[in-house]
Motif scaffolding. Sequence first.
Motif, PDB file in Angstrom:
ATOM      1  N   LEU A  20       0.830  -1.211   0.000  1.00 44.18           N
ATOM      2  CA  LEU A  20       0.000   0.000   0.000  1.00 44.18           C
ATOM      3  C   LEU A  20       0.862   1.258   0.000  1.00 44.18           C
ATOM      4  O   LEU A  20       0.550   2.240  -0.690  1.00 44.18           O
ATOM      5  N   ALA A  21       1.933   1.242   0.779  1.00 48.54           N
ATOM      6  CA  ALA A  21       2.818   2.406   0.844  1.00 48.54           C
ATOM      7  C   ALA A  21       3.496   2.654  -0.501  1.00 48.54           C
ATOM      8  O   ALA A  21       3.599   3.800  -0.958  1.00 48.54           O
ATOM      9  N   ASN A  33      -6.752  -1.264   2.662  1.00 50.07           N
ATOM     10  CA  ASN A  33      -6.217  -2.617   2.871  1.00 50.07           C
ATOM     11  C   ASN A  33      -7.243  -3.671   2.459  1.00 50.07           C
ATOM     12  O   ASN A  33      -6.884  -4.713   1.889  1.00 50.07           O
ATOM     13  N   ARG A  34      -8.518  -3.392   2.716  1.00 52.65           N
ATOM     14  CA  ARG A  34      -9.586  -4.337   2.359  1.00 52.65           C
ATOM     15  C   ARG A  34      -9.666  -4.504   0.834  1.00 52.65           C
ATOM     16  O   ARG A  34      -9.840  -5.628   0.331  1.00 52.65           O
ATOM     17  N   THR A  35      -9.538  -3.407   0.100  1.00 49.75           N
ATOM     18  CA  THR A  35      -9.556  -3.479  -1.367  1.00 49.75           C
ATOM     19  C   THR A  35      -8.368  -4.301  -1.873  1.00 49.75           C
ATOM     20  O   THR A  35      -8.506  -5.118  -2.794  1.00 49.75           O
ATOM     21  N   LEU A  36      -7.207  -4.095  -1.272  1.00 53.53           N
ATOM     22  CA  LEU A  36      -6.020  -4.850  -1.674  1.00 53.53           C
ATOM     23  C   LEU A  36      -6.220  -6.339  -1.411  1.00 53.53           C
ATOM     24  O   LEU A  36      -5.850  -7.186  -2.245  1.00 53.53           O
ATOM     25  N   GLU A  37      -6.811  -6.685  -0.266  1.00 55.76           N
ATOM     26  CA  GLU A  37      -7.052  -8.093   0.053  1.00 55.76           C
ATOM     27  C   GLU A  37      -7.995  -8.740  -0.956  1.00 55.76           C
ATOM     28  O   GLU A  37      -7.808  -9.894  -1.352  1.00 55.76           O
TER      29      GLU A  37
END
Length: 293
Positions: A20-21, A33-37
Amino acid sequence: MDFKQIEQYFRRGLSNREILALLKEVHGIKISNRTLERILSKHQLWRRKNKTDEADVVAFIQQQLQTSGQSHGYRWMHQKCWLNGIITDRETVRVILRLLDGEGVDLRSRNRLRRRVYFSRGPNYVWHIDGYDKLKPYGIGISGCIDGFSRKIMWLEAYRTNNDPRVIAGYFMTAVIEAEGCPNLVRLDLGTENVNVAEMQKFLHHGTQSDSTCVSFGPSTSNQRIERWWLTLRSQCIQFWMNLFDNLKEDGHYADTFLDKCLILFCFQNLIQVSHVLFCSTEFKCIMSVQTC
């Protein structure tokens, strides 16, 4: 959004937080973070599933420890595992490294390098020759040679130059005459000052050895015995002269001119040479007493 960037970061073993960073700072993409998961799950990129068998992980790490991988910590080794398609976690890599290379782990934790093992077959088997330039800014060059087995100093000379091949060749032939024989091998760097020494060594071994087995060239940093000797010489002898000349310079008594270098050479060369001889004699006696014990 380019999924390939996310996959690339994932394959490198980066955590979600690190991904994310990077997306935000490098690509200007801000997601939760939820979208990335969800993206990772959609493309079946899981960290806890489809892990590589631990036996394969051990085999890969063992192979890496035979090369430059022996210098890696567990984080770097974990990255290499993922880059080579081996799915595992950092803790597993850390434990395996501790079991396979406990000594290396301890050395890295103390910020120390793994010591190289030096071997010489006997006296006069190999002579290590090199120049020392710490006093060169003040007009004094030092040339030295040490026997790899006994650590006897074959010569240690302070002079106005240590780059003249004729001067170094003179030191070499004087040492050969005093030793009543030449070494089986000389270890030199690729400087032009060593050209004559190499040719003399080949001539003395003409018909008995090939050129490649009586002369060894390489960088000064790999000339292990003489480089270790320079470290001892500086701490016990040369540092005093470096401090003295630095003080002269700071006090305005030394302007780095040709005349100033000549005056330094005239006033201090013999003193430095005498201090070298006394130090070498004392050091060699200490080494021989330790080896005898």
